[in-house]
Design a protein around this motif. Sequence first.
Motif, PDB file in Angstrom:
ATOM      1  N   VAL A 150       0.871  -1.167   0.000  1.00 17.06           N
ATOM      2  CA  VAL A 150       0.000   0.000   0.000  1.00 17.06           C
ATOM      3  C   VAL A 150       0.909   1.217   0.000  1.00 17.06           C
ATOM      4  CG1 VAL A 150      -1.593   1.355   1.409  1.00 17.06           C
ATOM      5  CG2 VAL A 150      -1.889  -1.119   1.238  1.00 17.06           C
ATOM      6  N   ILE A 151       0.615   2.167  -0.876  1.00 16.86           N
ATOM      7  CA  ILE A 151       1.355   3.423  -0.890  1.00 16.86           C
ATOM      8  C   ILE A 151       0.328   4.554  -0.903  1.00 16.86           C
ATOM      9  CG2 ILE A 151       3.009   4.898  -2.089  1.00 16.86           C
ATOM     10  CD1 ILE A 151       4.093   2.314  -3.434  1.00 16.86           C
ATOM     11  N   VAL A 152       0.369   5.401   0.119  1.00 16.11           N
ATOM     12  CA  VAL A 152      -0.493   6.586   0.158  1.00 16.11           C
ATOM     13  C   VAL A 152       0.386   7.785   0.480  1.00 16.11           C
ATOM     14  CG1 VAL A 152      -2.610   5.349   0.774  1.00 16.11           C
ATOM     15  CG2 VAL A 152      -1.135   6.220   2.582  1.00 16.11           C
ATOM     16  N   GLN A 153      -0.009   8.938  -0.032  1.00 22.79           N
ATOM     17  CA  GLN A 153       0.776  10.136   0.225  1.00 22.79           C
ATOM     18  C   GLN A 153      -0.117  11.360   0.245  1.00 22.79           C
ATOM     19  OE1 GLN A 153       3.134  11.353  -3.504  1.00 22.79           O
ATOM     20  NE2 GLN A 153       3.147   9.118  -3.506  1.00 22.79           N
ATOM     21  N   SER A 212       1.068  13.559  20.387  1.00 26.31           N
ATOM     22  CA  SER A 212       0.564  13.962  19.069  1.00 26.31           C
ATOM     23  C   SER A 212      -0.122  12.790  18.371  1.00 26.31           C
ATOM     24  CB  SER A 212       1.706  14.475  18.189  1.00 26.31           C
ATOM     25  OG  SER A 212       2.280  15.641  18.730  1.00 26.31           O
ATOM     26  N   LEU A 213       0.524  11.634  18.388  1.00 24.30           N
ATOM     27  CA  LEU A 213      -0.045  10.434  17.752  1.00 24.30           C
ATOM     28  C   LEU A 213      -1.451  10.135  18.248  1.00 24.30           C
ATOM     29  CD1 LEU A 213       2.863   7.841  17.661  1.00 24.30           C
ATOM     30  CD2 LEU A 213       1.424   8.497  15.737  1.00 24.30           C
ATOM     31  N   ALA A 214      -1.650  10.241  19.538  1.00 21.80           N
ATOM     32  CA  ALA A 214      -2.950   9.916  20.134  1.00 21.80           C
ATOM     33  C   ALA A 214      -4.053  10.846  19.634  1.00 21.80           C
ATOM     34  CB  ALA A 214      -2.858   9.982  21.656  1.00 21.80           C
ATOM     35  N   GLN A 215      -3.680  12.011  19.128  1.00 18.57           N
ATOM     36  CA  GLN A 215      -4.672  12.973  18.662  1.00 18.57           C
ATOM     37  C   GLN A 215      -5.130  12.732  17.223  1.00 18.57           C
ATOM     38  OE1 GLN A 215      -3.883  17.151  19.681  1.00 18.57           O
ATOM     39  NE2 GLN A 215      -2.173  16.378  20.909  1.00 18.57           N
ATOM     40  N   TRP A 216      -4.329  12.022  16.424  1.00 25.22           N
ATOM     41  CA  TRP A 216      -4.707  11.894  15.019  1.00 25.22           C
ATOM     42  C   TRP A 216      -4.605  10.482  14.445  1.00 25.22           C
ATOM     43  CZ3 TRP A 216      -1.595   9.875  11.292  1.00 25.22           C
ATOM     44  CH2 TRP A 216      -0.223   9.786  11.579  1.00 25.22           C
ATOM     45  N   PHE A 217      -3.845   9.589  15.037  1.00 18.73           N
ATOM     46  CA  PHE A 217      -3.517   8.324  14.383  1.00 18.73           C
ATOM     47  C   PHE A 217      -4.758   7.466  14.149  1.00 18.73           C
ATOM     48  CE2 PHE A 217      -1.836   4.066  13.847  1.00 18.73           C
ATOM     49  CZ  PHE A 217      -0.763   4.300  12.997  1.00 18.73           C
ATOM     50  N   THR A 261       5.629  19.712   3.090  1.00 22.44           N
ATOM     51  CA  THR A 261       6.199  18.378   3.240  1.00 22.44           C
ATOM     52  C   THR A 261       5.246  17.341   2.656  1.00 22.44           C
ATOM     53  OG1 THR A 261       7.319  19.026   5.273  1.00 22.44           O
ATOM     54  CG2 THR A 261       7.059  16.669   4.895  1.00 22.44           C
ATOM     55  N   LYS A 262       5.795  16.492   1.792  1.00 29.03           N
ATOM     56  CA  LYS A 262       5.025  15.355   1.287  1.00 29.03           C
ATOM     57  C   LYS A 262       5.298  14.181   2.214  1.00 29.03           C
ATOM     58  CE  LYS A 262       6.299  13.088  -2.395  1.00 29.03           C
ATOM     59  NZ  LYS A 262       6.553  12.703  -3.789  1.00 29.03           N
ATOM     60  N   VAL A 263       4.228  13.603   2.771  1.00 30.93           N
ATOM     61  CA  VAL A 263       4.337  12.429   3.629  1.00 30.93           C
ATOM     62  C   VAL A 263       3.879  11.232   2.804  1.00 30.93           C
ATOM     63  CG1 VAL A 263       3.505  11.295   5.725  1.00 30.93           C
ATOM     64  CG2 VAL A 263       3.936  13.762   5.723  1.00 30.93           C
ATOM     65  N   THR A 264       4.762  10.237   2.681  1.00 31.96           N
ATOM     66  CA  THR A 264       4.457   9.022   1.931  1.00 31.96           C
ATOM     67  C   THR A 264       4.538   7.841   2.879  1.00 31.96           C
ATOM     68  OG1 THR A 264       5.441   9.965  -0.070  1.00 31.96           O
ATOM     69  CG2 THR A 264       5.100   7.572  -0.039  1.00 31.96           C
ATOM     70  N   VAL A 265       3.443   7.064   2.947  1.00 28.19           N
ATOM     71  CA  VAL A 265       3.397   5.855   3.761  1.00 28.19           C
ATOM     72  C   VAL A 265       3.400   4.666   2.818  1.00 28.19           C
ATOM     73  CG1 VAL A 265       2.080   4.510   5.448  1.00 28.19           C
ATOM     74  CG2 VAL A 265       2.084   7.012   5.580  1.00 28.19           C
ATOM     75  N   THR A 266       4.350   3.754   3.006  1.00 26.12           N
ATOM     76  CA  THR A 266       4.425   2.521   2.229  1.00 26.12           C
ATOM     77  C   THR A 266       4.347   1.358   3.208  1.00 26.12           C
ATOM     78  OG1 THR A 266       5.858   3.615   0.613  1.00 26.12           O
ATOM     79  CG2 THR A 266       5.788   1.192   0.552  1.00 26.12           C
ATOM     80  N   HIS A 267       3.326   0.521   3.048  1.00 28.83           N
ATOM     81  CA  HIS A 267       3.154  -0.660   3.907  1.00 28.83           C
ATOM     82  C   HIS A 267       3.361  -1.881   3.020  1.00 28.83           C
ATOM     83  CE1 HIS A 267       0.851  -2.331   7.603  1.00 28.83           C
ATOM     84  NE2 HIS A 267       1.696  -3.227   7.134  1.00 28.83           N
ATOM     85  N   TRP A 309      -4.597   3.729   6.057  1.00 24.10           N
ATOM     86  CA  TRP A 309      -3.523   4.712   5.930  1.00 24.10           C
ATOM     87  C   TRP A 309      -4.009   5.976   5.228  1.00 24.10           C
ATOM     88  CZ3 TRP A 309       0.024   4.413   9.251  1.00 24.10           C
ATOM     89  CH2 TRP A 309       0.586   3.199   9.638  1.00 24.10           C
ATOM     90  N   GLY A 310      -4.840   5.820   4.211  1.00 19.54           N
ATOM     91  CA  GLY A 310      -5.391   7.004   3.532  1.00 19.54           C
ATOM     92  C   GLY A 310      -6.216   7.849   4.492  1.00 19.54           C
ATOM     93  N   GLY A 311      -7.054   7.178   5.288  1.00 17.41           N
ATOM     94  CA  GLY A 311      -7.850   7.891   6.280  1.00 17.41           C
ATOM     95  C   GLY A 311      -6.992   8.510   7.366  1.00 17.41           C
ATOM     96  N   GLY A 312      -5.936   7.809   7.747  1.00 15.39           N
ATOM     97  CA  GLY A 312      -5.028   8.348   8.751  1.00 15.39           C
ATOM     98  C   GLY A 312      -4.373   9.636   8.289  1.00 15.39           C
ATOM     99  N   LEU A 313      -3.994   9.696   7.012  1.00 15.37           N
ATOM    100  CA  LEU A 313      -3.386  10.926   6.502  1.00 15.37           C
ATOM    101  C   LEU A 313      -4.413  12.053   6.435  1.00 15.37           C
ATOM    102  CD1 LEU A 313      -0.819   9.750   3.807  1.00 15.37           C
ATOM    103  CD2 LEU A 313      -0.480  10.212   6.245  1.00 15.37           C
ATOM    104  N   GLU A 314      -5.705  11.721   6.253  1.00 13.49           N
ATOM    105  CA  GLU A 314      -6.754  12.739   6.351  1.00 13.49           C
ATOM    106  C   GLU A 314      -6.828  13.281   7.773  1.00 13.49           C
ATOM    107  OE1 GLU A 314     -10.584  11.409   4.998  1.00 13.49           O
ATOM    108  OE2 GLU A 314      -9.695  10.457   3.238  1.00 13.49           O
ATOM    109  N   CYS A 315      -6.773  12.387   8.756  1.00 12.70           N
ATOM    110  CA  CYS A 315      -6.812  12.819  10.161  1.00 12.70           C
ATOM    111  C   CYS A 315      -5.581  13.633  10.527  1.00 12.70           C
ATOM    112  CB  CYS A 315      -6.970  11.606  11.081  1.00 12.70           C
ATOM    113  SG  CYS A 315      -8.596  10.829  10.946  1.00 12.70           S
ATOM    114  N   LEU A 316      -4.449  13.317   9.923  1.00  9.76           N
ATOM    115  CA  LEU A 316      -3.238  14.108  10.145  1.00  9.76           C
ATOM    116  C   LEU A 316      -3.451  15.530   9.630  1.00  9.76           C
ATOM    117  CD1 LEU A 316      -0.323  14.257  11.168  1.00  9.76           C
ATOM    118  CD2 LEU A 316       0.412  13.347   8.941  1.00  9.76           C
TER     119      LEU A 316
END
Length: 162
Positions: free
Chosen positions: A16-19, A38-43, A124-130, A146-153
């Motif tokens: 999975v790759i989301v950015q 910070s993690l607890a607020q958005w992850f 900053t571009k954040v890219t998550v690769t699982h 992961w896509g939803g997590g980046l929305e919450c971020l």
Amino acid sequence: MSDGTAEGSSAHSKSVIVQRTYRVSPETAFDAWINPSSLAQWFGPPGFTAKILTHDPRVGGKWRFNMRGGEDESLHHFGRFIEITPPRKLVFTWASEEQVEGWRDEKGDPTVVTVEFTPCPEGTKVTVTHEKLISDIAWRALTRGWGGGLECLEDFFGGQFT
């Protein structure tokens, strides 16, 4: 905004790759992933909350979260940090105590998540690769997760995203 997904080249594993790009510095974006408060607020994706049970952000350090999605859904995810290169890269293993189908690799080992923080003119571009996912079920769930997590971020950053 750039969101995307991709499958790995192996016939037995998928990635999975989301950015997403945010109007924050790489240091700010990296801190949102490494700082437990910070993690607890958005992850997690929308509708989920993360309780940070263990978070030792050093190479070899362990992490463990309880992800709750309503009253009936509770998952415990855990792993170890493999690489921490502030403010550019974070790599960790990922597994679920509930043994969700496909959330381990072909050998039964945890899968691997890489988060990259790339400076760009917009911020900053954040890219998550699982990587090393072995089932379509896990691939679909983690693509949404992961896509939803980046929305919450984005919400955590106060909508400072491009």
